[in-house]
Motif scaffolding. Structure first.
Motif, PDB file in Angstrom:
ATOM      1  N   MET A   1       0.847  -1.207   0.000  1.00  0.00           N
ATOM      2  CA  MET A   1       0.000   0.000   0.000  1.00  0.00           C
ATOM      3  C   MET A   1       0.879   1.254   0.000  1.00  0.00           C
ATOM      4  O   MET A   1       1.873   1.333   0.706  1.00  0.00           O
ATOM      5  N   PHE A   2       0.474   2.230  -0.778  1.00  0.00           N
ATOM      6  CA  PHE A   2       1.250   3.452  -0.943  1.00  0.00           C
ATOM      7  C   PHE A   2       1.276   4.256   0.356  1.00  0.00           C
ATOM      8  O   PHE A   2       0.244   4.443   1.017  1.00  0.00           O
ATOM      9  N   TYR A   3       2.462   4.759   0.707  1.00  0.00           N
ATOM     10  CA  TYR A   3       2.632   5.590   1.899  1.00  0.00           C
ATOM     11  C   TYR A   3       3.733   6.603   1.625  1.00  0.00           C
ATOM     12  O   TYR A   3       4.820   6.246   1.156  1.00  0.00           O
ATOM     13  N   ARG A   4       3.462   7.872   1.876  1.00  0.00           N
ATOM     14  CA  ARG A   4       4.482   8.916   1.766  1.00  0.00           C
ATOM     15  C   ARG A   4       4.326   9.888   2.929  1.00  0.00           C
ATOM     16  O   ARG A   4       3.214  10.269   3.299  1.00  0.00           O
TER      17      ARG A   4
ATOM     18  N   ARG B   1      -2.091   5.152  -8.274  1.00  0.00           N
ATOM     19  CA  ARG B   1      -3.311   4.693  -8.937  1.00  0.00           C
ATOM     20  C   ARG B   1      -4.507   5.505  -8.445  1.00  0.00           C
ATOM     21  O   ARG B   1      -4.435   6.170  -7.401  1.00  0.00           O
ATOM     22  N   GLN B   2      -5.598   5.452  -9.198  1.00  0.00           N
ATOM     23  CA  GLN B   2      -6.833   6.085  -8.757  1.00  0.00           C
ATOM     24  C   GLN B   2      -7.361   5.324  -7.541  1.00  0.00           C
ATOM     25  O   GLN B   2      -7.152   4.116  -7.395  1.00  0.00           O
ATOM     26  N   GLY B   3      -8.064   6.042  -6.674  1.00  0.00           N
ATOM     27  CA  GLY B   3      -8.603   5.414  -5.481  1.00  0.00           C
ATOM     28  C   GLY B   3      -8.664   6.387  -4.324  1.00  0.00           C
ATOM     29  O   GLY B   3      -8.601   7.607  -4.510  1.00  0.00           O
ATOM     30  N   ASN B   4      -8.765   5.866  -3.111  1.00  0.00           N
ATOM     31  CA  ASN B   4      -8.913   6.689  -1.918  1.00  0.00           C
ATOM     32  C   ASN B   4      -7.620   6.742  -1.115  1.00  0.00           C
ATOM     33  O   ASN B   4      -6.923   5.731  -0.977  1.00  0.00           O
TER      34      ASN B   4
ATOM     35  N   ILE C   1       1.090  13.538   5.407  1.00  0.00           N
ATOM     36  CA  ILE C   1       1.183  12.072   5.294  1.00  0.00           C
ATOM     37  C   ILE C   1       0.076  11.607   4.365  1.00  0.00           C
ATOM     38  O   ILE C   1      -1.089  11.980   4.544  1.00  0.00           O
ATOM     39  N   VAL C   2       0.434  10.817   3.371  1.00  0.00           N
ATOM     40  CA  VAL C   2      -0.524  10.292   2.402  1.00  0.00           C
ATOM     41  C   VAL C   2      -0.475   8.772   2.458  1.00  0.00           C
ATOM     42  O   VAL C   2       0.576   8.171   2.229  1.00  0.00           O
ATOM     43  N   GLU C   3      -1.622   8.150   2.762  1.00  0.00           N
ATOM     44  CA  GLU C   3      -1.705   6.696   2.884  1.00  0.00           C
ATOM     45  C   GLU C   3      -2.857   6.170   2.029  1.00  0.00           C
ATOM     46  O   GLU C   3      -3.972   6.689   2.098  1.00  0.00           O
ATOM     47  N   GLU C   4      -2.590   5.143   1.240  1.00  0.00           N
ATOM     48  CA  GLU C   4      -3.652   4.534   0.446  1.00  0.00           C
ATOM     49  C   GLU C   4      -4.666   3.863   1.367  1.00  0.00           C
ATOM     50  O   GLU C   4      -4.309   3.297   2.404  1.00  0.00           O
TER      51      GLU C   4
END
Length: 614
Positions: free
Chosen positions: A1-4, A112-115, A204-207
């Motif tokens: 899962m994407f995390y930045r 990717r697209q999503g939340n 912080i950005v988390e998928e």
């Protein structure tokens, strides 16, 4: 899962955290950065509002730098108050009305697209008042104050440094932008802060995989863009971009409403296809239409409109998506004869209620709630919640208030439903951020005299899409498009239904709206509330449009309007003063040799526009 995780104003000191400095502007391939005037001017994609924060400068500042980003050990920031003072000193003119601000926008590429769950941290040494945080296409994430009390309640930090932390859910999705017919892929996430000194300390950005609330609708619902220096009273806004402020971070909002759409064109123009591709079982979908449907015989309330609603409801249920019907928001319209409220959408609202009951689908009765609000406040007081001079489209104050009504109606319509999914949506509704009312006079920004432009008619052609059609007869809307660009106006992104034969989804609706707002359409060109947008234009009619456009930018001596000319006997009464001015401006020869009743070509219209010399 994407995390930045991004740390602003200092080196991160670790590979897991990205340090961001004030000079880090977004560019393709970098993956993150601020969006300011410089890189927006350089990158065409950054100028498409629906693919970004939906903030852009007022057009007369398009070539100016307004965002001077700074940094210290607590983050990256700009001083909005100082920048406004600098602009006022530069122009020698005070910005009237509401306090205006410069936004600070940060952009992040996602895979990717999503939340995505987005957490914003702001570290400050003093309280911050009237803070706004928008995400994506200008969807509200937070509105309120930042104080030591509220921050300590959240963080338990020491009072010497206020640490504010707020988490929002953001949806990233493809879209067909206004003015385009093709779909644009979008895999970027935008965060914008407005305050006296907007600041980022951490992001912080988390998928995430939470449910999504999709919205289908028209201009009263859509994510509207805003000019800056920003003021909420003079920014168009749909309630769909404010509803996210009334929902907690267990659900994301994906708004696919667009200006001018009907229950038919939403599907036909490809917007519904995007929605259905990304919607998943357990998601939700709002449907609010009616303002544009009512102009078409094929979409009468108990005809095509109801049929289309039924089809949408059935398709959602087949996919496992939970639909909700929203009755169309009321306009600020009143009857001139007795001063009573004029309900133009009653039949459409009633069909929504009946359809919801028949199909066992929750109905959010925004029509009644918004109409009650307008009637209670009256015509004049209600204007503060609509864009200036507009009776259909709300400003940010109005959209925020209407979204609060929608939130209350969600609880009412879904809170006791049998389905746990609907009850979950009702539980996601928060108490909101409190009342938001205009505190100053709402005054549209005025172009400072220092920025008045004088175009050189010898500098090339006017924008014209189909140059191979210059010999074709010119029609009214093509001519308006030319004149609007000549006098340096821009088509609006909404349409106010002033003509029964101009429908909002047509490409030229924004041109007609702009021309109407700026006094370019004389009442002599209108018959039975019809404008006849595709009717061929005579030379006389062109001169009426052109002179009205000219006088919106340049003063015409009063005596010119009354001075006889060689064309007086050839004109219709309403057009005579305009033709006299056209003679004065050199648009037609003064000897009366032109035939005013003849239809002109598109090429002739371009040539005449160049002669305006605005």
């Amino acid at each position: 899962m994407f995390y930045r995780k991004f740390l602003f104003g200092q080196d991160s000191g670790t590979a897991d955290v990205i340090g961001v400095s004030a000079g880090d502007l977004y560019r393709p391939g970098k993956g993150y950065g601020f969006v300011a005037e410089k890189n927006r001017q350089e990158q065409e994609r950054l100028r498409i509002p629906e693919l970004n924060s939906a903030f852009d400068t007022v057009y007369w500042y398009r070539n100016a730098d307004l965002s001077f980003i700074r940094e210290n050990s607590t983050g990256c920031f700009l001083n909005s108050e100082e920048e406004i003072e600098r602009l006022e000193a530069l122009t020698g003119e005070k910005m009237e009305g509401e306090r205006r601000r410069i936004p600070l926008s940060f952009k992040v590429d996602v895979p990717r697209q999503g939340n995505y769950k987005v957490t914003v941290v702001i570290r400050t040494g003093k309280p911050m008042k009237d803070v706004l945080i928008f995400t994506g296409r200008r969807r509200l994430g937070y509105r309120g104050n930042i104080s030591s009390e509220s921050a300590m309640e959240q963080q338990g930090n020491v009072p010497e440094e206020i640490v504010f932390r707020h988490t929002m859910m953001v949806n990233v999705c493809d879209i067909i932008p206004r003015g385009h017919t093709k779909r644009f892929e979008d895999k970027t996430l935008d965060i914008t802060i407005l305050a006296e000194q907007p600041k980022f300390s951490e992001v912080i950005v988390e998928e995430d995989t939470c449910p999504t609330l999709y919205i289908a609708g028209d201009s009263t619902v859509t994510d509207q863009s805003a000019d800056y220096p920003y003021a909420p009273g003079t920014s168009y806004s749909g309630w769909g971009q404010m509803i996210s402020g009334y929902l907690d971070n267990r659900v994301a909002v994906s708004n696919h409403a667009h200006s001018g759409l009907t229950t038919s064109s939403f599907r036909r123009e490809g917007h519904y296809e995007i929605l259905t591709q990304f919607a998943r079982e357990g998601d939700f979908c709002f449907f609010q239409f009616g303002h544009n449907d009512q102009k078409l015989d094929s979409l009468k309330a108990r005809g095509g409109y109801r049929d289309n609603l039924l089809r949408y409801l059935g398709e959602c249920r087949e996919k496992g998506v939970f639909p909700l019907i929203v009755t169309p928001i009321a306009r600020n319209t009143w009857k001139g004869n007795d001063g009573s409220y004029n309900d133009l959408l009653a039949e459409y609202a009633q069909v929504c209620l009946e359809t919801g009951q028949e199909q066992n689908v929750p109905v959010v009765d925004l029509h009644k709630r918004s109409m009650d609000f307008i009637v209670e406040n009256g015509l004049e007081a209600s204007k503060a919640y609509f864009f200036p001079g507009d009776y259909t489209h709300s400003n940010d104050y109005g959209a925020y208030y209407m979204a609060g009504l929608v939130a209350e109606e969600i609880v009412k319509a879904c809170g006791s439903r049998r389905e746990p999914e609907y009850r979950f949506l009702a539980e996601c509704v928060t108490a909101g951020f409190g009342a938001w009312k205009p505190e100053a006079k709402i005054v549209p920004p005025a172009k400072p005299k220092i920025f008045e432009e004088v175009a050189n008619p010898e500098e090339g052609a006017l924008p014209l899409a189909e140059v191979d059609r210059l010999s074709d007869p010119a029609d009214r809307v093509s001519v308006l498009d030319m004149i609007i660009k000549t006098v340096k106006f821009f088509p609006t992104n909404v349409y106010n239904d002033m003509f029964t034969d101009v429908v909002g989804h047509e490409w030229y609706a924004g041109c007609v709206e702009c021309a109407y707002q700026n006094g370019m359409i004389d009442k002599g060109m209108v018959e039975d509330q019809k404008f006849f947008p595709l009717q061929s234009v005579t030379l006389e009619e062109f001169l009426v449009f052109a002179v009205n456009g000219y006088k919106s930018r340049r003063a015409v001596p009063g005596e010119v309007w009354d001075k006889n000319c060689a064309y007086d006997a050839k004109c219709r009464d309403f057009a005579r003063p305009y033709v006299r001015v056209a003679c004065h401006l050199g648009l037609v020869p003064p000897d009366g040799s032109e035939e005013l009743a003849r239809v002109i070509t598109r090429g002739e219209a371009v040539t005449l526009c160049r002669k305006l010399n605005i």
